[in-house]
Every structure is written in structure tokens, then in C-alpha cells.
Scaffold this active site. Structure first.
Site, mmCIF file in Angstrom:
data_model
loop_
_atom_site.group_PDB
_atom_site.id
_atom_site.type_symbol
_atom_site.label_atom_id
_atom_site.label_comp_id
_atom_site.label_asym_id
_atom_site.label_seq_id
_atom_site.Cartn_x
_atom_site.Cartn_y
_atom_site.Cartn_z
ATOM 1 N N GLY A 139 30.180 -15.654 35.196
ATOM 2 C CA GLY A 139 30.530 -16.350 33.963
ATOM 3 C C GLY A 139 29.851 -15.748 32.751
ATOM 4 O O GLY A 139 28.674 -16.042 32.482
ATOM 5 N N LEU A 140 30.591 -14.906 32.045
ATOM 6 C CA LEU A 140 30.066 -14.317 30.803
ATOM 7 C C LEU A 140 30.878 -14.828 29.602
ATOM 8 O O LEU A 140 30.326 -15.330 28.632
ATOM 9 C CB LEU A 140 30.150 -12.779 30.882
ATOM 10 N N GLU A 372 37.690 -7.291 31.167
ATOM 11 C CA GLU A 372 36.716 -6.199 31.355
ATOM 12 C C GLU A 372 36.645 -5.296 30.121
ATOM 13 O O GLU A 372 36.530 -4.074 30.233
ATOM 14 C CB GLU A 372 37.074 -5.372 32.593
HETATM 15 P P1 TGC Z 1 25.099 -3.491 22.336
HETATM 16 O O1 TGC Z 1 24.023 -3.733 21.347
HETATM 17 O O2 TGC Z 1 25.994 -2.326 22.169
HETATM 18 O O3 TGC Z 1 24.470 -3.409 23.806
HETATM 19 C C1 TGC Z 1 23.460 -4.284 24.259
HETATM 20 C C2 TGC Z 1 22.706 -3.529 25.356
HETATM 21 O O4 TGC Z 1 23.593 -3.223 26.449
HETATM 22 C C3 TGC Z 1 23.731 -1.796 26.615
HETATM 23 N N1 TGC Z 1 25.160 -1.540 26.899
HETATM 24 C C4 TGC Z 1 25.631 -1.213 28.093
HETATM 25 N N2 TGC Z 1 25.016 -0.988 29.251
HETATM 26 C C5 TGC Z 1 25.795 -0.662 30.309
HETATM 27 N N3 TGC Z 1 27.123 -0.566 30.246
HETATM 28 C C6 TGC Z 1 27.773 -0.800 29.101
HETATM 29 N N4 TGC Z 1 29.097 -0.707 29.064
HETATM 30 C C7 TGC Z 1 27.036 -1.132 27.950
HETATM 31 N N5 TGC Z 1 27.350 -1.424 26.676
HETATM 32 C C8 TGC Z 1 26.189 -1.664 26.037
HETATM 33 C C9 TGC Z 1 23.261 -1.202 25.303
HETATM 34 O O5 TGC Z 1 22.769 0.106 25.497
HETATM 35 C C10 TGC Z 1 22.168 -2.163 24.878
HETATM 36 O O6 TGC Z 1 21.030 -1.896 25.678
HETATM 37 P P2 TGC Z 1 19.550 -2.103 25.070
HETATM 38 O O7 TGC Z 1 18.640 -1.709 26.171
HETATM 39 O O8 TGC Z 1 19.497 -1.216 23.855
HETATM 40 O O9 TGC Z 1 19.448 -3.549 24.685
HETATM 41 O O10 TGC Z 1 25.932 -4.845 22.456
HETATM 42 P P3 TGC Z 1 27.013 -5.464 21.485
HETATM 43 O O11 TGC Z 1 26.726 -6.916 21.380
HETATM 44 O O12 TGC Z 1 27.089 -4.686 20.201
HETATM 45 O O13 TGC Z 1 28.365 -5.298 22.311
HETATM 46 C C11 TGC Z 1 28.945 -4.093 22.595
HETATM 47 C C12 TGC Z 1 30.319 -4.329 23.270
HETATM 48 C C13 TGC Z 1 31.316 -4.854 22.278
HETATM 49 C C14 TGC Z 1 30.770 -2.964 23.796
HETATM 50 C C15 TGC Z 1 30.170 -5.323 24.463
HETATM 51 O O14 TGC Z 1 29.835 -6.588 23.998
HETATM 52 C C16 TGC Z 1 31.400 -5.420 25.302
HETATM 53 O O15 TGC Z 1 31.578 -4.618 26.209
HETATM 54 N N6 TGC Z 1 32.297 -6.424 25.050
HETATM 55 C C17 TGC Z 1 33.418 -6.714 25.932
HETATM 56 C C18 TGC Z 1 33.118 -7.913 26.794
HETATM 57 C C19 TGC Z 1 33.743 -7.820 28.160
HETATM 58 O O16 TGC Z 1 34.132 -6.773 28.620
HETATM 59 N N7 TGC Z 1 33.763 -8.914 28.871
HETATM 60 C C20 TGC Z 1 34.228 -8.909 30.244
HETATM 61 C C21 TGC Z 1 33.880 -10.181 30.933
HETATM 62 S S1 TGC Z 1 33.979 -10.117 32.690
HETATM 63 C C22 TGC Z 1 35.604 -9.935 33.041
HETATM 64 O O17 TGC Z 1 36.411 -9.762 32.206
HETATM 65 C C23 TGC Z 1 35.981 -9.986 34.484
HETATM 66 S S2 TGC Z 1 37.677 -9.839 34.722
HETATM 67 C C24 TGC Z 1 37.877 -9.870 36.418
HETATM 68 C C25 TGC Z 1 37.808 -8.527 37.031
HETATM 69 O O18 TGC Z 1 36.900 -7.745 36.749
HETATM 70 O O19 TGC Z 1 38.690 -8.238 37.861
HETATM 71 P P1 FAD Z 2 39.184 -11.794 21.912
HETATM 72 O O1 FAD Z 2 37.833 -11.212 22.067
HETATM 73 O O2 FAD Z 2 39.330 -13.003 21.050
HETATM 74 O O3 FAD Z 2 40.159 -10.668 21.383
HETATM 75 C C1 FAD Z 2 41.433 -10.957 20.795
HETATM 76 C C2 FAD Z 2 41.941 -9.659 20.148
HETATM 77 O O4 FAD Z 2 41.042 -9.241 19.118
HETATM 78 C C3 FAD Z 2 41.997 -8.491 21.158
HETATM 79 O O5 FAD Z 2 43.104 -7.669 20.863
HETATM 80 C C4 FAD Z 2 40.717 -7.730 20.846
HETATM 81 O O6 FAD Z 2 40.761 -6.367 21.225
HETATM 82 C C5 FAD Z 2 40.639 -7.903 19.336
HETATM 83 N N1 FAD Z 2 39.267 -7.708 18.861
HETATM 84 C C6 FAD Z 2 38.155 -8.428 19.156
HETATM 85 N N2 FAD Z 2 37.085 -7.917 18.540
HETATM 86 C C7 FAD Z 2 37.525 -6.839 17.852
HETATM 87 C C8 FAD Z 2 36.882 -5.872 17.029
HETATM 88 N N3 FAD Z 2 35.571 -5.895 16.793
HETATM 89 N N4 FAD Z 2 37.649 -4.906 16.498
HETATM 90 C C9 FAD Z 2 38.985 -4.847 16.732
HETATM 91 N N5 FAD Z 2 39.641 -5.723 17.498
HETATM 92 C C10 FAD Z 2 38.909 -6.707 18.052
HETATM 93 N N6 FAD Z 2 35.476 -13.203 31.829
HETATM 94 C C11 FAD Z 2 34.362 -13.415 32.595
HETATM 95 O O7 FAD Z 2 33.258 -13.523 32.073
HETATM 96 N N7 FAD Z 2 34.478 -13.505 33.950
HETATM 97 C C12 FAD Z 2 35.650 -13.407 34.599
HETATM 98 O O8 FAD Z 2 35.692 -13.480 35.843
HETATM 99 C C13 FAD Z 2 36.835 -13.208 33.831
HETATM 100 N N8 FAD Z 2 38.063 -13.166 34.437
HETATM 101 C C14 FAD Z 2 39.195 -13.138 33.667
HETATM 102 C C15 FAD Z 2 40.442 -13.310 34.262
HETATM 103 C C16 FAD Z 2 41.586 -13.374 33.476
HETATM 104 C C17 FAD Z 2 42.919 -13.623 34.115
HETATM 105 C C18 FAD Z 2 41.499 -13.204 32.060
HETATM 106 C C19 FAD Z 2 42.719 -13.246 31.183
HETATM 107 C C20 FAD Z 2 40.275 -13.015 31.466
HETATM 108 C C21 FAD Z 2 39.103 -13.007 32.254
HETATM 109 N N9 FAD Z 2 37.833 -12.923 31.665
HETATM 110 C C22 FAD Z 2 36.691 -13.102 32.419
HETATM 111 C C23 FAD Z 2 37.716 -12.894 30.210
HETATM 112 C C24 FAD Z 2 37.997 -11.544 29.563
HETATM 113 O O9 FAD Z 2 36.939 -10.664 29.758
HETATM 114 C C25 FAD Z 2 38.271 -11.772 28.081
HETATM 115 O O10 FAD Z 2 39.553 -12.367 27.990
HETATM 116 C C26 FAD Z 2 38.203 -10.503 27.275
HETATM 117 O O11 FAD Z 2 36.887 -10.018 27.225
HETATM 118 C C27 FAD Z 2 38.721 -10.691 25.838
HETATM 119 O O12 FAD Z 2 38.210 -11.829 25.256
HETATM 120 P P2 FAD Z 2 39.188 -12.896 24.537
HETATM 121 O O13 FAD Z 2 40.263 -13.233 25.481
HETATM 122 O O14 FAD Z 2 38.338 -13.992 24.015
HETATM 123 O O15 FAD Z 2 39.832 -12.092 23.354
#
Ligand code: TGC
Ligand code: FAD
Length: 393
Positions: A139-140, A372
């Protein structure tokens, strides 16, 4: 006489299988087998029902050593990165929801415990999770903090030797079926991670219904209402946002391979159809426009696979960087989505039905493009690495 290339062995066209060891080929075969025999025959009905027998499938995949397979010790198989990638590819060739089950279990929940957990937490959870006896979730994301998890509002407050957590998480895969939840929360000390049995009072998981994508996957909202937990549930090694982002890097790696699986299955289906579908007195495979699509799809799958293999080499050498993973996900998911759309067009009207897998893959890939790290976030990570300028904020 033209040589016929079997789509599933598209690798053969560019001799890509020569990169794989006997062990890697064997692992691929095991996953293909269970995909063909036990998963593919049921997937359309699970998808239509918006359900997945996750516990049963986890046990099956666990018995084959596929859960947390790239981790060492604690009952995990300890394979190389490429083997893990190949497993993700074959699972997603059936459905993204199955690869998601494995990604969340192995790369998010198990990896978090393996990397940041105490010895007690590892011993308590990892063997059960590797066997599929216990399921994990991660849960992120929160409703208002998806792309920007640093703003999370879920808060963990110290209270003596306990923590009290309030807040909620959105879109949590496996949330309703999980035995253990990895929960990320803000605290007075910074972001912390907790490894919480889901039967803990104060934790409620609700299934998110009416999804039109990733229907064969259980997605939940988690609510924490004064959830009191001992400090022993805290992941001692997780001390900032870096910890969950490191977990994401693991899962994104699997998606880079998985997307190729969804693309390959769409391609395979389109090739079969094009050879038997007659229009204007000949199979549509014989028209140049169809062959242009086929050549484009085949090239997309091959280049995506090469990129994935290269990233697996980097991962195994311990030298992979986040922006390299971002480029892999950015390229391979977008390419897979384009391939699925093109494959669907080859089936004409038949392509919109659940009789064929393509539309399902296409709908799933829309989620894969978003979770992701959205496509846009990965563009920004690549842009940041190249220009040195941060454009997220
Ligand atoms: P930022 O200041 O850039 O980074 C904080 C600290 O984290 C390090 N870091 C990473 N380390 C490993 N891998 C990466 N990809 C990393 N990106 C950053 C960074 O070096 C720093 O380390 P330190 O030691 O200096 O503190 O953080 P920010 O707040 O500016 O955010 C950067 C950003 C936008 C890239 C990050 O927040 C991000 O990746 N946002 C997207 C969120 C996301 O992907 N959520 C996914 C949730 S889980 C999910 O979706 C599961 S779906 C189900 C499935 O997987 O099948
Ligand atoms: P938002 O962040 O609100 O984004 C909406 C739009 O704005 C996107 O097009 C995005 O690219 C754009 N946007 C946002 N910021 C910027 C920027 N700075 N510049 C330009 N464009 C921007 N999360 C978990 O933690 N655990 C899970 O197991 C998990 N499973 C998932 C399963 C499903 C089926 C789905 C749909 C999502 C899941 N997620 C999970 C969440 C997923 O990681 C988020 O949906 C994803 O990170 C995007 O967040 P959001 O949906 O709030 O979109």
C-alpha cells in the site's frame, strides 16, 4: 517455399533463444505449461466475472517456485533476473492480472520484507509467501497521491512502544485477499514502512468494483482507523521514500518483460486469424497491408525483448539504474499497447469479443501504462537523467 515462423517462437526469427541457458529455457517451459494447461482455459471467464481465485493460483505458482523467485533464502528460489523476467512474460501472455499477482507478491511485498525487514519478519512471512500459503499486498498509493507518493497523508504516530495508524490507500492489488500488508506511512520521523497482518483490528479492505481493465485482479481500498500495531511490525531498514521506490524498481523490471508477453499473445492470435480469415477470396495474411502490420508487430516484440534482456544483464551485474528501468517500462508497455491495437484491427469485428484474448490484453495494458509509474512519470525520469533538470514539480 517460404519458411513459416511460429509466432510463439518469434525469438527464433532473430535467434534470441540462443541467449537463454538450459535452466532459463526450462523455467520458461514450466511457466508456459501451467499457463496453457491451467490458466489460459479459465482466464476469459475470470475476467468477465471480475474475479480471480487468487489463493488457489498463489498456491499453484508457489509450488512451482515462482513467488519471490529472484530472492535468496527463506524458501525463495534465488534465480537470476532473466529467469524471473521470463516467468513474468509467460504469465502476462495469459493475463496482466496474473503477472500482477506475482509482481505484487514477489517484487513488492516479499522484496520489502527481504530488503528492509527484521530477521523475525523474514522468518515469519517469507517462507509462507514463497509457497503461496500467505499472500501480500503493498500500500503506497493514496486517492490524492498517486504519482506523487511523497505527499502521502496516511500517518503513523508513535504511542509508547506501539504505533497508531490512520489514513487510507487506494488501488491496492491483492488487498482483499492478502494476509499481510506492507503499508507506507508518514510519521514524525519521516516515511516508514510497516508489515501488518491484515486481520489487525482497525484495518478494512474493500474491493474496487466496475473496473474495465485488469478485471482478473483483485484491487482494493484499504482504510486504517486507529490501527494500533507494535513496533515489531515496522520494517527497520525502511527509513525514507527511497525504500518503497526501490521496491517499485523491482516490480517495474518484471513489467518490462510482462508487457512483451501480452504483446506476443495478441500477435499470435492475430497471425492465426489472418491465415484463416478469407476476404476477397484469399486469406487476409496475404495482403500487403496486413503484412506491414505483422512486420511492425514482430519488430516491436523483438526490440522490446532485446531491451528486456539487456536490462536483465544489467540487473544481474548489480549495475541497473532507475532511469534504465524507466526507459524499459516506457518503451515496452507503449509498444505492447500499439501491438495489441494493431492485432485487434486484424481481427476486425471479431477482435472486440472475449472469444479472443486481444481486447482483454489491450484493456489491461491501459492499466499497465498507468500503474508502477505512469507513462508520463517515466518520460520525466528519462528526461531528468538526460538533462539534469527535474520537471516533476
Ligand atoms: P525523489 O526525491 O526523486 O526520490 C526519493 C529517494 O528515492 C530514490 N529513488 C529511487 N530509488 C530506487 N528506484 C527508483 N525508481 C527511485 N526513484 C527515486 C532517490 O534517489 C531518493 O533517494 P535519497 O537517498 O536521495 O533519498 O522522489 P520524488 O518524491 O521527487 O519522486 C520521484 C518520482 C516521481 C519518480 C516517484 O515518486 C515515482 O516513481 N512516482 C510514481 C509512483 C508509482 O510508481 N507508484 C506505484 C505504486 S505501486 C503499483 O502501482 C503496483 S501496481 C501492481 C503491479 O505492480 O502489478
Ligand atoms: P495521477 O498521479 O493523478 O495521474 C493522473 C495523470 O496526471 C497521469 O497521466 C499522470 O501521468 C499525470 N501526471 C501526474 N503528475 C504529473 C507530472 N508531474 N507531470 C506530468 N504529468 C503528471 N498502487 C499501490 O500502491 N499498490 C498497488 O498494488 C497498486 N495496484 C494498482 C492496480 C490497479 C488496477 C491500478 C489502476 C492502480 C494500482 N496502483 C497501486 C496505483 C497506481 O500506481 C497509480 O494509479 C499510479 O501511480 C498513478 O496514480 P493516479 O492514478 O493517482 O494518477
Amino acid at each position: 517455399m517460404a519458411k513459416e515462423v511460429i509466432p510463439r517462437e518469434l525469438n527464433a526469427l532473430m535467434a534470441l533463444d540462443t541467449r537463454l541457458s538450459k535452466e532459463q529455457l526450462a523455467i520458461r517451459e514450466v511457466v508456459r505449461n501451467i499457463g496453457d494447461k491451467e490458466l489460459r482455459p479459465n482466464i476469459a471467464s475470470w475476467y468477465e466475472a471480475g474475479n480471480l481465485p487468487a489463493r488457489e493460483i498463489a498456491r499453484k505458482l508457489g509450488s512451482l517456485g515462482l513467488l519471490g523467485m529472484h530472492l535468496e533464502g527463506y524458501g525463495c528460489a534465488g534465480t537470476d533476473a532473466l529467469s524471473y523476467g521470463l516467468a513474468c512474460l509467460e504469465l502476462e501472455a495469459v493475463d496482466s492480472g496474473l503477472r500482477s499477482l506475482v509482481s505484487v507478491q514477489g517484487s513488492l511485498a516479499m522484496f520489502a520484507i527481504h530488503e528492509y525487514g527484521s530477521e523475525e519478519q523474514k522468518e515469519m512471512w517469507l517462507p509462507k509467501m514463497a509457497s503461496g500459503e500467505a499472500i501480500g499486498c503493498f500500500g503506497l498509493t493514496e486517492a490524492d497521491f498517486g504519482s506523487n507518493p511523497s505527499g502521502m497523508r496516511t500517518f503513523a504516530k508513535r504511542d509508547g512502544s506501539d504505533w497508531v495508524i490512520n489514513g487510507s490507500k487506494m488501488w491496492i492489488t491483492n488487498g482483499t485477499v492478502a494476509d499481510v500488508a506492507i503499508i507506507w506511512a508518514q510519521s514524525d520521523e519521516g516515511i516508514r514502512g510497516f508489515c501488518v497482518p491484515t486481520k489487525t483490528p482497525g484495518l478494512k479492505a474493500t474491493l474496487i468494483k466496475h473496473k474495465l481493465s485488469l478485471r482478473a485482479s483483485l484491487t482494493a481500498e484499504l482504510v486504517f482507523d486507529g490501527m494500533r500495531i507494535p513496533d515489531a511490525y515496522r520494517l527497520p531498514g525502511a527509513t525514507s521514500l527511497r525504500a518503497p521506490l526501490m521496491c517499485l524498481a523491482e516490480a517495474r523490471f518484471g513489467i518490462i518483460f510482462g508487457a512483451v508477453g501480452a504483446a506476443r499473445d495478441s500477435f499470435e492470435s492475430a497471425i492465426k486469424y489472418s491465415k484463416t480469415r478469407i476476404q476477397f477470396d484469399k486469406p487476409i495474411a496475404g495482403y500487403q497491408l496486413t503484412q506491414a502490420k505483422i512486420a511492425e508487430m514482430a519488430t516491436g516484440i523483438t526490440t522490446s525483448l532485446l531491451l528486456a534482456y539487456h536490462l536483465a544483464d544489467l540487473k544481474d551485474s548489480g549495475k541497473i539504474e532507475p532511469e534504465q528501468i524507466s526507459m524499459g517500462k516506457y518503451h515496452n508497455v507503449q509498444t505492447a499497447l500499439e501491438i495489441a491495437r494493431s492485432a485487434r484491427s486484424i481481427l476486425g469485428g471479431a477482435g472486440i469479443t472475449s472469444e479472443y484474448p486481444i481486447f482483454r490484453h489491450m484493456a489491461n495494458l491501459e492499466t499497465v501504462l498507468t500503474y508502477e509509474g505512469t507513462h508520463e512519470i517515466h518520460m520525466l525520469v528519462i528526461g531528468q537523467a538526460i538533462t539534469g533538470e527535474t520537471a516533476f514539480r
